[in-house]
Write an enzyme that holds these catalytic residues in place. Structure first.
Site, PDB file in Angstrom:
ATOM      1  N   ARG A 109      28.764  48.602  36.336  1.00 28.21           N
ATOM      2  CA  ARG A 109      30.025  47.851  36.270  1.00 28.21           C
ATOM      3  C   ARG A 109      30.391  47.282  37.643  1.00 28.21           C
ATOM      4  O   ARG A 109      30.159  47.905  38.672  1.00 28.21           O
ATOM      5  CB  ARG A 109      31.148  48.733  35.715  1.00 28.21           C
ATOM      6  CG  ARG A 109      30.850  49.204  34.304  1.00 28.21           C
ATOM      7  CD  ARG A 109      31.971  50.007  33.712  1.00 28.21           C
ATOM      8  NE  ARG A 109      33.162  49.198  33.488  1.00 28.21           N
ATOM      9  CZ  ARG A 109      34.285  49.671  32.963  1.00 28.21           C
ATOM     10  NH1 ARG A 109      34.365  50.949  32.619  1.00 28.21           N
ATOM     11  NH2 ARG A 109      35.331  48.887  32.793  1.00 28.21           N
ATOM     12  N   ASP A 297      41.592  45.559  25.654  1.00 31.18           N
ATOM     13  CA  ASP A 297      41.031  46.854  25.262  1.00 31.18           C
ATOM     14  C   ASP A 297      41.151  47.095  23.762  1.00 31.18           C
ATOM     15  O   ASP A 297      40.446  47.940  23.207  1.00 31.18           O
ATOM     16  CB  ASP A 297      41.712  48.000  26.016  1.00 31.18           C
ATOM     17  CG  ASP A 297      41.052  48.269  27.366  1.00 31.18           C
ATOM     18  OD1 ASP A 297      39.972  47.694  27.633  1.00 31.18           O
ATOM     19  OD2 ASP A 297      41.608  49.049  28.160  1.00 31.18           O
TER      20      ASP A 297
END
Length: 419
Positions: A109, A297
């Site tokens: 990431r 999300d």
């Protein structure tokens, strides 16, 4: 009414741990989330020399405004993005040498925009392998402060980390943002900093943070709105099903509660009271086009129930979901296709057409093993699909421990009450 007890917010717990560690005095965090991510954050603080006392209902943190008591430490951040981004920023304000590493998933990431901003502020931060990724080492000598330019188009956590650092600098910070996603998460940060005694000023794309440090307090953690989305979605896809989440109401800090407005647009009945939110399924789910930039999300949650809508569901402006625990756009697309659903994707969008037992609620459909990619949100989202499609299984059901170790048991209990 089916009331569901949702664990505390991961986002709020992580921010509260940073603030408590930086504050002058002892802070008590009430009902924090206990999960792999937050336990990893707390253990990281302990390795840095902070005292963290943990009981089932509360954590106490002895703050150190001057920085970690350890002058050397090696911290493993597990899978936690907040741990991996916030702790290197926290130690920059101290004095010592601190090495951070993370899981293979977290190593992939990105971190570079935050890294660049910290270096621009004079922080000696070096990546050991790939530039902009863990592992990294910070040789800390305090932070003077000043003005910095930040690209937060991949993650609002970069801006949150700098905002949290601001009061620990000698002269304060002036942060100019060139791009920003997930604005509600930044609003959470600013509201929580206020609770710890710091006021952030914002003028358009510029955020100004004064020096002076934080004061300790007692802080209650509200239920996690992202986690609540799975239970609200479960009610929406169940005719006559009803779910109430106590403790998550009109005054909630978390922008992801806005997911219930998406469910309302699709046909569910939604009631947001002062201290609780209720969603009720009406037997109707309409297709829609929705921009989810600020609540990305919950994109997988909507994708997982989209096949049950009466028309296409198009989710837009969610490019940042490609750099989460996995490429969530493609993960959702692949798993929906495994279920026989027609899906199209683009750089920042996904469009899902009706399919998989759409509208009949009889549990028929194309059962499949869901490929989780080690991502807790993929598993929890497709658990909702499993309310209408018999035989769904997961290649890694245990990855939910990242944010909700007891999810499968809690969701099985809800299923028994809804169906």
């Amino acid at each position: 009414m089916t009331a569901v007890a949702i664990p505390g917010s991961k986002s709020i717990t992580a921010r509260a741990l940073f603030l408590a560690a930086a504050a002058d005095g002892v802070t008590t965090l009430v009902r924090p989330l206990r999960s792999d991510d937050t336990e990893g954050f707390a253990e990281g603080l302990v390795r840095l020399g902070y005292r963290v006392g943990r009981t089932p209902d509360a954590w106490q943190v002895d703050g150190r405004p001057q920085g970690p008591s350890a002058t050397e430490a090696d911290v493993y951040c597990r899978d936690g993005a907040t741990t991996a981004r916030f702790l290197p920023t926290l130690v920059a304000a101290g004095h010592g040498t601190y090495r951070f590493d993370a899981s293979p998933q977290m190593r992939r990431r990105p971190l570079l925009p935050l890294t660049r901003a910290l270096r621009d502020l004079g922080v000696d931060l070096r990546h050991e392998e790939a530039e902009g990724h863990h592992p990294l080492t910070v040789r800390a000598a305090g932070v003077e402060g000043g003005e910095v330019v930040l690209d937060a188009g991949q993650s609002s956590q970069y801006l949150t980390a700098l905002l949290l650092l601001g009061p620990l600098t000698r002269t304060g910070l002036r942060i100019r943002v060139t791009d920003l996603v997930s604005v509600p998460y930044v609003e959470i940060t600013i509201a929580m900093m206020r609770a710890f005694g710091v006021e952030v000023e914002r003028d358009g794309d510029v955020f100004v943070v004064p020096p002076g440090g934080y004061r300790a307090t007692t802080y209650a953690i509200e239920p996690d709105a992202s986690t609540s989305s799975y239970f609200f979605a479960a009610a929406a896809v169940t005719p006559g099903g009803e779910v109430t989440v106590p403790g998550l109401g009109a005054g909630a800090l978390q922008g992801d509660l806005g997911f219930v407005d998406v469910l309302r647009r699709m046909g569910a009945e939604v009631s947001v009271g002062p201290d609780a939110t209720t969603v009720r399924g009406t037997g109707e789910l309409r297709g829609l086009t929705v921009n989810m930039r600020d609540i990305s999300d919950t994109m997988p949650t909507l994708a997982a129930i989209a096949p049950f809508a009466s028309g296409p569901v198009r989710i837009e402006d969610v490019a940042n979901t490609r750099v989460k625990e996995c490429d969530r756009l493609e993960a959702c697309a692949e798993n929906l296709r495994r279920l026989g659903v027609e899906v199209s994707t683009g750089p920042d969008w996904i469009e899902i057409r009706p399919g998989v037992a759409s509208g009949n609620g009889n549990g028929n459909g194309n059962a499949a093993e869901i490929k989780s990619y080690g991502d807790h949100r993929i598993v929890m989202s497709f658990a909702v699909t499993g309310l209408r499609v018999l035989g769904i299984s997961f290649d890694d059901p245990g990855c939910v421990r990242k944010t909700f170790p007891g999810f499968h048991e809690a969701f099985a209990g809800l299923r028994g009450r809804l169906l």
